[in-house]
Design a protein around this motif. Sequence first.
Motif, PDB file in Angstrom:
ATOM      1  N   MET A   1       0.310  -1.203   0.260  1.00 31.51           N
ATOM      2  CA  MET A   1       0.028  -0.121   0.202  1.00 31.51           C
ATOM      3  C   MET A   1       0.685   1.217  -0.570  1.00 31.51           C
ATOM      4  SD  MET A   1      -3.290  -1.554   2.202  1.00 31.51           S
ATOM      5  CE  MET A   1      -3.576  -0.178   2.825  1.00 31.51           C
ATOM      6  N   ASP A   2       2.242   1.265   0.729  1.00 35.41           N
ATOM      7  CA  ASP A   2       2.690   2.331   0.759  1.00 35.41           C
ATOM      8  C   ASP A   2       3.346   2.311  -0.417  1.00 35.41           C
ATOM      9  OD1 ASP A   2       2.396   2.537   3.423  1.00 35.41           O
ATOM     10  OD2 ASP A   2       4.472   1.895   4.300  1.00 35.41           O
ATOM     11  N   GLY A   3       3.359   1.095  -1.473  1.00 30.30           N
ATOM     12  CA  GLY A   3       4.331   1.349  -2.525  1.00 30.30           C
ATOM     13  C   GLY A   3       3.056   2.240  -3.786  1.00 30.30           C
ATOM     14  N   ALA A   4       2.036   1.955  -3.227  1.00 37.58           N
ATOM     15  CA  ALA A   4       1.377   2.392  -4.118  1.00 37.58           C
ATOM     16  C   ALA A   4       0.786   3.872  -4.084  1.00 37.58           C
ATOM     17  CB  ALA A   4      -0.140   1.270  -4.554  1.00 37.58           C
ATOM     18  N   GLY A   5       1.166   4.373  -2.876  1.00 32.21           N
ATOM     19  CA  GLY A   5       0.585   5.680  -2.779  1.00 32.21           C
ATOM     20  C   GLY A   5      -0.784   5.944  -1.580  1.00 32.21           C
ATOM     21  N   TYR A   6      -0.868   5.085  -1.050  1.00 31.42           N
ATOM     22  CA  TYR A   6      -2.276   5.122  -0.066  1.00 31.42           C
ATOM     23  C   TYR A   6      -1.016   5.758   0.882  1.00 31.42           C
ATOM     24  CZ  TYR A   6      -5.112   1.941  -3.298  1.00 31.42           C
ATOM     25  OH  TYR A   6      -5.824   1.378  -3.929  1.00 31.42           O
ATOM     26  N   ARG A   7      -2.414   6.581   1.983  1.00 34.11           N
ATOM     27  CA  ARG A   7      -1.867   6.510   3.523  1.00 34.11           C
ATOM     28  C   ARG A   7      -2.667   6.876   4.234  1.00 34.11           C
ATOM     29  NH1 ARG A   7      -2.455  13.095   2.159  1.00 34.11           N
ATOM     30  NH2 ARG A   7      -3.898  12.046   0.506  1.00 34.11           N
ATOM     31  N   GLU A   8      -2.079   5.784   5.503  1.00 29.08           N
ATOM     32  CA  GLU A   8      -2.308   4.921   6.683  1.00 29.08           C
ATOM     33  C   GLU A   8      -3.186   5.863   7.719  1.00 29.08           C
ATOM     34  OE1 GLU A   8      -2.525   1.041   9.804  1.00 29.08           O
ATOM     35  OE2 GLU A   8      -0.734   1.306   7.808  1.00 29.08           O
ATOM     36  N   ILE A   9      -5.068   5.302   8.417  1.00 24.93           N
ATOM     37  CA  ILE A   9      -5.505   6.435   8.567  1.00 24.93           C
ATOM     38  C   ILE A   9      -6.069   5.228   9.671  1.00 24.93           C
ATOM     39  CG2 ILE A   9      -5.925   8.282   7.418  1.00 24.93           C
ATOM     40  CD1 ILE A   9      -8.888   6.753   6.751  1.00 24.93           C
ATOM     41  N   LYS A  10      -6.487   5.121  10.655  1.00 23.43           N
ATOM     42  CA  LYS A  10      -7.001   4.853  11.811  1.00 23.43           C
ATOM     43  C   LYS A  10      -8.557   5.391  11.942  1.00 23.43           C
ATOM     44  CE  LYS A  10      -7.053   1.428  15.033  1.00 23.43           C
ATOM     45  NZ  LYS A  10      -6.688  -0.368  14.043  1.00 23.43           N
TER      46      LYS A  10
ATOM     47  N   ILE B   1     -10.075   4.813  -2.379  1.00 20.52           N
ATOM     48  CA  ILE B   1     -10.148   5.980  -2.946  1.00 20.52           C
ATOM     49  C   ILE B   1     -10.633   6.770  -3.747  1.00 20.52           C
ATOM     50  CG2 ILE B   1      -8.401   6.371  -5.223  1.00 20.52           C
ATOM     51  CD1 ILE B   1      -8.044   3.598  -5.116  1.00 20.52           C
ATOM     52  N   PHE B   2     -10.448   8.226  -2.969  1.00 14.43           N
ATOM     53  CA  PHE B   2     -11.780   9.676  -3.755  1.00 14.43           C
ATOM     54  C   PHE B   2     -11.051  10.144  -4.751  1.00 14.43           C
ATOM     55  CE2 PHE B   2     -12.070   8.840   0.997  1.00 14.43           C
ATOM     56  CZ  PHE B   2     -12.807   9.108   0.848  1.00 14.43           C
ATOM     57  N   CYS B   3     -11.590  10.430  -5.573  1.00 15.89           N
ATOM     58  CA  CYS B   3     -10.889  10.302  -7.171  1.00 15.89           C
ATOM     59  C   CYS B   3     -12.365  11.311  -8.285  1.00 15.89           C
ATOM     60  CB  CYS B   3     -10.406   9.716  -7.934  1.00 15.89           C
ATOM     61  SG  CYS B   3     -11.501   8.019  -8.041  1.00 15.89           S
ATOM     62  N   THR B   4     -12.003  12.523  -9.169  1.00 12.60           N
ATOM     63  CA  THR B   4     -12.154  13.175  -9.909  1.00 12.60           C
ATOM     64  C   THR B   4     -13.259  11.071 -11.247  1.00 12.60           C
ATOM     65  OG1 THR B   4     -10.573  13.249 -11.844  1.00 12.60           O
ATOM     66  CG2 THR B   4     -10.767  14.852 -10.419  1.00 12.60           C
ATOM     67  N   GLU B   5     -14.155  12.169 -11.736  1.00 16.03           N
ATOM     68  CA  GLU B   5     -14.641  11.021 -12.563  1.00 16.03           C
ATOM     69  C   GLU B   5     -13.562  10.772 -13.620  1.00 16.03           C
ATOM     70  OE1 GLU B   5     -17.810  10.309 -13.393  1.00 16.03           O
ATOM     71  OE2 GLU B   5     -19.161  11.649 -11.779  1.00 16.03           O
ATOM     72  N   ASP B   6     -12.603  11.642 -13.793  1.00 13.24           N
ATOM     73  CA  ASP B   6     -11.633  11.526 -15.499  1.00 13.24           C
ATOM     74  C   ASP B   6     -10.457  10.051 -15.106  1.00 13.24           C
ATOM     75  OD1 ASP B   6     -13.484  12.909 -17.252  1.00 13.24           O
ATOM     76  OD2 ASP B   6     -11.679  14.095 -16.392  1.00 13.24           O
ATOM     77  N   GLN B   7      -9.940  10.419 -13.172  1.00 16.31           N
ATOM     78  CA  GLN B   7      -9.803   8.996 -12.859  1.00 16.31           C
ATOM     79  C   GLN B   7      -9.638   8.277 -12.287  1.00 16.31           C
ATOM     80  OE1 GLN B   7      -8.704  11.731  -9.124  1.00 16.31           O
ATOM     81  NE2 GLN B   7      -6.737  12.945 -10.845  1.00 16.31           N
ATOM     82  N   VAL B   8     -10.577   7.575 -12.740  1.00 11.59           N
ATOM     83  CA  VAL B   8     -12.095   6.366 -11.752  1.00 11.59           C
ATOM     84  C   VAL B   8     -10.757   5.211 -12.866  1.00 11.59           C
ATOM     85  CG1 VAL B   8     -13.521   4.536 -11.973  1.00 11.59           C
ATOM     86  CG2 VAL B   8     -13.745   7.836 -11.655  1.00 11.59           C
TER      87      VAL B   8
ATOM     88  N   ARG C   1      -8.215   0.254 -12.834  1.00 11.01           N
ATOM     89  CA  ARG C   1      -6.650  -0.824 -13.606  1.00 11.01           C
ATOM     90  C   ARG C   1      -5.545  -0.793 -12.785  1.00 11.01           C
ATOM     91  NH1 ARG C   1      -2.073  -0.496 -15.738  1.00 11.01           N
ATOM     92  NH2 ARG C   1      -1.859   1.327 -14.897  1.00 11.01           N
ATOM     93  N   SER C   2      -4.831   0.539 -11.899  1.00 15.62           N
ATOM     94  CA  SER C   2      -4.065   0.304 -11.280  1.00 15.62           C
ATOM     95  C   SER C   2      -4.042  -0.731  -9.837  1.00 15.62           C
ATOM     96  CB  SER C   2      -3.074   1.636 -10.890  1.00 15.62           C
ATOM     97  OG  SER C   2      -2.986   2.354 -11.640  1.00 15.62           O
ATOM     98  N   PHE C   3      -5.200  -0.857  -9.578  1.00 19.37           N
ATOM     99  CA  PHE C   3      -6.118  -1.823  -8.466  1.00 19.37           C
ATOM    100  C   PHE C   3      -5.696  -3.118  -9.307  1.00 19.37           C
ATOM    101  CE2 PHE C   3      -9.016  -4.445  -6.454  1.00 19.37           C
ATOM    102  CZ  PHE C   3      -8.105  -4.526  -4.528  1.00 19.37           C
ATOM    103  N   CYS C   4      -5.964  -3.355 -10.193  1.00 23.18           N
ATOM    104  CA  CYS C   4      -6.472  -4.442 -10.718  1.00 23.18           C
ATOM    105  C   CYS C   4      -4.776  -5.602 -10.631  1.00 23.18           C
ATOM    106  CB  CYS C   4      -7.030  -4.709 -12.080  1.00 23.18           C
ATOM    107  SG  CYS C   4      -8.951  -4.706 -12.089  1.00 23.18           S
ATOM    108  N   LYS C   5      -3.836  -4.616 -11.540  1.00 22.23           N
ATOM    109  CA  LYS C   5      -2.805  -5.101 -11.208  1.00 22.23           C
ATOM    110  C   LYS C   5      -2.028  -4.939  -9.622  1.00 22.23           C
ATOM    111  CE  LYS C   5      -1.681  -4.067 -15.393  1.00 22.23           C
ATOM    112  NZ  LYS C   5      -0.728  -5.553 -16.531  1.00 22.23           N
ATOM    113  N   LEU C   6      -2.270  -4.253  -9.239  1.00 25.16           N
ATOM    114  CA  LEU C   6      -1.991  -4.682  -7.603  1.00 25.16           C
ATOM    115  C   LEU C   6      -2.594  -5.769  -7.148  1.00 25.16           C
ATOM    116  CD1 LEU C   6      -0.534  -3.696  -4.727  1.00 25.16           C
ATOM    117  CD2 LEU C   6      -2.714  -2.117  -4.511  1.00 25.16           C
ATOM    118  N   ALA C   7      -3.536  -5.977  -7.408  1.00 26.22           N
ATOM    119  CA  ALA C   7      -4.206  -7.355  -6.286  1.00 26.22           C
ATOM    120  C   ALA C   7      -3.139  -8.180  -7.771  1.00 26.22           C
ATOM    121  CB  ALA C   7      -5.698  -7.255  -6.880  1.00 26.22           C
ATOM    122  N   ALA C   8      -3.455  -8.543  -8.799  1.00 24.38           N
ATOM    123  CA  ALA C   8      -2.985  -9.178  -9.491  1.00 24.38           C
ATOM    124  C   ALA C   8      -1.708 -10.078  -9.133  1.00 24.38           C
ATOM    125  CB  ALA C   8      -2.769  -9.463 -10.759  1.00 24.38           C
TER     126      ALA C   8
END
Length: 671
Positions: free
Chosen positions: A294-303, A414-421, A426-433
């Motif tokens: 998750m760190d490598g994919a640009g996620y920021r961890e919260i609690k 992930i909170f994003c714009t319509e154009d970023q969905v 797609r990036s998540f598909c690669k990460l999960a794989a």
Amino acid sequence: MTELLKISLPDGSVREMEAGSTPADVAAAIGPGLAKAAIAARVNGEVRDINRPFDCDSELALITSKDEADALELARHDFAHILAEAVQALYPGTQITFGPATDDGFYYDVMAPPSREPFSMDDLPAIEEKMREIIRADKPLRREVWSRQQLIDKWETEGEAFKAEWARELPENEELTVYWSGDDWLDMCRGPHLASTGKLDPQAFKLMRVAGAYWRGDQRNAQLTRIYGTGWLNKKQLNQHLMRLEEAAKRDHRKLGREMDLFHLQEEAHGSVFWHPKGYRIWRELEAYMRRKMDGAGYREIKTPQLMDVRQWTASGHWGKYAENMFAVPDIVPEVDDTGAAAEAPKVADDAEWMAIKPMNCPAHVLVFKQGITSYRDLPIRLGEMGCCHRNEPHGALHGLMRVRQFTQDDAHIFCTEDQVVEEVRSFCKLAADVYKDFGFTFAIKLALRPEKRLGSDEDWDKAEQELRDAVREAGMMNEEYGWEELPGEGAFYAPKLEWHLTDAIGRTWQVGTIQGDRVLPDRLDATYVGEDGEKHRPVMLHRAIFGSYERFIGILIEHYAGRLPSWLSPIQAVVATIVSDADDYANEAVAKLQAAGIRVEADTRNEKINYKVREHSLAKVPHLLVVGKREAEEGTVAIRTLGEKEQRVMSLDEAIAMLTEAATPPDLRD
């Protein structure tokens, strides 16, 4: 002049058939081989009986046993009906209810006659033999249309109270059908069925167990007996299935969890897991692995908090959908006397504020997103949490680590714009794989589409479903290799979702990861960002998880590997075991060097025979056993026994440390 119907076939040809003709007639017209092989038909997209007449010009695809999914569904449906017929033939006065096909077989709910005890395992051999007798009789299965009143009259006359109750609730304006088995037994059913009982293989089924069940699933109603069976197209398939069940029993994570001292469950915390040190080591390794990904994919961890005001859950829509599965408590401080003892439980006032323990993390993540002003330049924002959740699952649904009341998700939004969905998905598909391949799984990707009851506009659902399709296509995964399939009606009430279905070592599938494209929750909770035009806009919220829950994923891993976890995940990666006490000092020296290299290792210097030690550590699924005696101590070597390998290898201690260090390195940290 005889009316002719046009029947279009999959190869593009069209056959003209007389009115009253059936798919069986078309098969016979094509050739005797197909006539023998055809078991049912898909007419205008609907699976039908092979002998049901066409009612208009139609598109026809004949179904044979090669169409395994359809053929198994039909066979299992027939086995269920034959089970009910057999029970009533053997035990007159038995009342029948319903019996559907299941993923690997069938069941039927019945009530034993008043003259005998409820059915038990002892009754199954006789029922099986009666079923085989019915199959061998090759009784024709014949469809008839009845009125509702005909059904009510029949069931009431025969004392079938459950069937009569159901028949009274059937709509008058629908076509109501029954199926005869020969001329002496029938059941009401929509069908379809095979042409006759003899189309089944009498050696391709087995009755497995009995269980209690309530009429219509309500514990206030009469208790029935549910008889479970497994059914297949032939004996070979049945034997393969029974072998899989036998192997699955050996791999049961509850059994292995006890043997490996990983965890336990007990009534004092029904539905929650007591993790032992070795089991929690697996958890920690998974958690560290996922944090790196998750760190490598640009996620920021919260609690986020465990308890939130019920009004927040009402606003999100979850209270209306999941209230019965949520744990809620009134926000009341009990009175305490001078000794510090609590007084009697206070009465809950009508205006008391209620707090709910979170069953999911999504609303809390929206609240974090809403802090401050967010610009379009800040998007996408990826918030992750190892979030502990609670759901009030029914007692009967709980199952080891696979279904619990307290669980922790590798959750992120992930909170994003319509154009970023599309790019984010797609990036998540690669990460999960990448993650699933690191654990040795193959997988299929399925798209769960809008359910009948849902929130949001059709326009938003159209857009969300297409975005997920586009993302999978751009990831290069919309193909047979990844088992792409669309599942109508199986999406969440607020969003469609992509599902990852893992295949384990014995061919079972597990639905684990998901990503959902949600436009409903940001709207309900008023999440906004400032766009390039200076105006407020709604973000799209992508809900995603890869493990799903740590508890369930660990259970799947234990069963997938039959407890023989990869060295990097194993709680104890090596044991240094002595043959004689003269080697104790050398064993302790070896342990110290292995620990310095980062290996999780223990010494076994007990005064026990080496064969006893080997058996014990094999049962505990320790990946590597380093055996040392007087000779190894003198030469600075070890004899390594690797779990699952017959031969042992002798090498220097330094070589062993290098080998074990490589094996103990997580896959994402290897070169």
